[in-house]
Design an enzyme around this catalytic site. Structure first.
Site, PDB file in Angstrom:
ATOM      1  N   ARG A  75       0.827  -1.202   0.000  1.00 38.34           N
ATOM      2  CA  ARG A  75       0.000   0.000   0.000  1.00 38.34           C
ATOM      3  C   ARG A  75       0.866   1.257   0.000  1.00 38.34           C
ATOM      4  NH1 ARG A  75      -2.330  -3.916   3.117  1.00 38.34           N
ATOM      5  NH2 ARG A  75      -4.518  -4.381   2.633  1.00 38.34           N
ATOM      6  N   HIS A 100      -0.862  -2.608  -4.480  1.00 35.47           N
ATOM      7  CA  HIS A 100      -0.335  -3.630  -5.407  1.00 35.47           C
ATOM      8  C   HIS A 100      -0.283  -3.157  -6.860  1.00 35.47           C
ATOM      9  CE1 HIS A 100       0.023  -6.357  -2.184  1.00 35.47           C
ATOM     10  NE2 HIS A 100      -1.176  -6.896  -2.200  1.00 35.47           N
ATOM     11  N   HIS A 174       1.940 -13.085  -5.296  1.00 38.43           N
ATOM     12  CA  HIS A 174       0.890 -13.100  -4.273  1.00 38.43           C
ATOM     13  C   HIS A 174       0.195 -14.471  -4.182  1.00 38.43           C
ATOM     14  CE1 HIS A 174      -2.240 -11.402  -1.682  1.00 38.43           C
ATOM     15  NE2 HIS A 174      -1.571 -10.262  -1.682  1.00 38.43           N
ATOM     16  N   TYR A 176      -1.163 -17.762  -2.520  1.00 39.82           N
ATOM     17  CA  TYR A 176      -1.639 -18.204  -1.212  1.00 39.82           C
ATOM     18  C   TYR A 176      -1.315 -19.694  -1.076  1.00 39.82           C
ATOM     19  CZ  TYR A 176      -4.797 -14.074  -1.069  1.00 39.82           C
ATOM     20  OH  TYR A 176      -5.339 -12.806  -1.063  1.00 39.82           O
ATOM     21  N   ASP A 247      -1.261  -9.226   8.561  1.00 45.31           N
ATOM     22  CA  ASP A 247      -1.131  -8.588   7.246  1.00 45.31           C
ATOM     23  C   ASP A 247      -0.036  -7.535   7.368  1.00 45.31           C
ATOM     24  OD1 ASP A 247      -1.467  -7.835   4.639  1.00 45.31           O
ATOM     25  OD2 ASP A 247      -3.450  -6.921   4.895  1.00 45.31           O
ATOM     26  N   GLU A 308       4.902 -12.636   0.917  1.00 47.11           N
ATOM     27  CA  GLU A 308       5.175 -11.643  -0.125  1.00 47.11           C
ATOM     28  C   GLU A 308       6.542 -11.004   0.121  1.00 47.11           C
ATOM     29  OE1 GLU A 308       1.613  -9.026  -0.470  1.00 47.11           O
ATOM     30  OE2 GLU A 308       0.702 -10.538   0.843  1.00 47.11           O
TER      31      GLU A 308
END
Length: 343
Positions: A75, A100, A174, A176, A247, A308
């Site tokens: 961000r 992103h 990214h 998962y 996060d 990440e």
């Protein structure tokens, strides 16, 4: 071995397979990893990444499943930054912030792909040139990302970039991960580690305050493997701000190896991560809703975890973080290696 399947809209699905049966599937759209099959302790090959049941769902992909992220991962506060005395306004796509790479970031472009096969490796070389002003960023940025699958069950991502003007750059992927295989369980029973003594404090909008906090004595102390469910159930303001999970950006401890890892005791799968990036954002899919049709099941909170590896865009507004400005005389070259084994 590499297989290539043409799809609609100039999309192509590539499959890279080693002699152990480990298989990587990638779209040229967004450089998206749609499947990664890895053996468990009994030799069963299963997918260990979150992916859509229908490939067309990747056109939107608001959760960035498997995608390449750029020019800047993370961000950027108020979707703007100042560089060499000039203020650059970016596209806002998360409230007033830029996330992103913006709405048309690298996760939304068609990459040119070359395949390669050698004795011990095979993979894909993905290329894209981001035009001057694209997304609001200065400079023309040439990017090459190489996905390599090895015969000893390693998956490496090499990011390279050059620019003709100073510009912010930090690239990541990214994906998962869920080592249970076939998404049989959430990540709550899996164990994660990050070699880090410091993590970023976030505000209510998940923007860095510029302050680094000590991991020691907190739920963010992952210097040894910890069961993720134990962390989720711990009352901590920073966990609650992020939706009941992590996060956050972690700065790697120098000279520690591996830099991060994930272990699933039931399947025996162990993934370790090494990188020359200065840190990573660890995201435990706290914001994942239950409405998505994934390959094996409906989506759910805590169904996957993202590692990440990247520098951190808070450096555009705060001191104390690794710089993300790439100069014309420099070459951006960062590599992250995911190693798979049985424990």
């Amino acid at each position: 071995m590499i297989e290539k399947t043409p799809l609609q809209d100039n999309w192509v699905l590539y499959k890279v397979i080693n002699t152990n049966g480990m298989k990587l599937e990638v779209l040229n759209f967004g450089g998206i990893i749609t499947s990664l099959e890895v053996p468990d302790k009994d030799g069963n090959l299963e997918n260990i990444v979150l992916s859509y049941r229908n490939l067309e769902d990747y056109k939107e992909n608001p959760n960035y499943f498997g995608a390449l992220i750029g020019r800047v991962a993370g961000r950027i506060e108020d979707a703007q930054f100042e560089l060499d005395g000039k203020v650059y306004q970016l596209q806002a796509n998360e409230g007033s912030h830029h996330l992103h790479g913006g709405p048309q970031g690298f996760h939304q472009v068609l990459w040119e792909v070359e395949t390669f096969e050698q004795d011990q490796t095979a993979g894909l070389r993905l290329s894209y040139t981001s035009a001057e002003g694209e997304g609001g960023y200065p400079g023309k940025l040439k990017v090459v990302v190489t996905y390599t699958l090895t015969e000893d069950n390693k998956f490496a991502i090499l990011y390279e970039a050059t620019t003709d003007q100073a510009t912010p750059v930090t690239l990541t992927n990214h994906t998962y991960f869920n080592l249970s295989g076939g998404l049989k369980r959430t990540i709550a029973e899996q164990q994660a580690m990050v070699a880090s003594k410091q993590f970023t404090e976030l505000d209510e909008e998940l923007i860095s305050t510029g302050k680094l906090l000590d991991t020691e004595g907190s739920p963010f102390d992952l210097q040894s493997f910890r069961t993720l469910g134990d962390i989720f159930s711990t009352p901590h303001e920073q966990l609650q701000l992020a939706g009941g999970g992590i996060d956050h950006y972690f700065l790697f401890s120098a000279n520690e190896k591996p830099k991060a890892g994930l272990y699933d005791p039931e399947s025996g799968r162990l993934m370790t991560i090494d990188s020359n990036q200065p840190g990573l954002v660890l995201y435990t899919s706290n914001g994942l809703d239950k409405t998505l049709e994934l390959k094996e099941r409906q989506s759910a909170k805590y169904l996957g975890i993202c590692f990440e590896t990247q520098a951190f865009p808070a450096s555009l507004h705060h001191s104390g973080f690794p710089d993300i400005i790439l100069q014309p005389e420099e070459t951006y070259r960062k590599e992250t290696v995911f190693s798979f084994s049985i424990k």
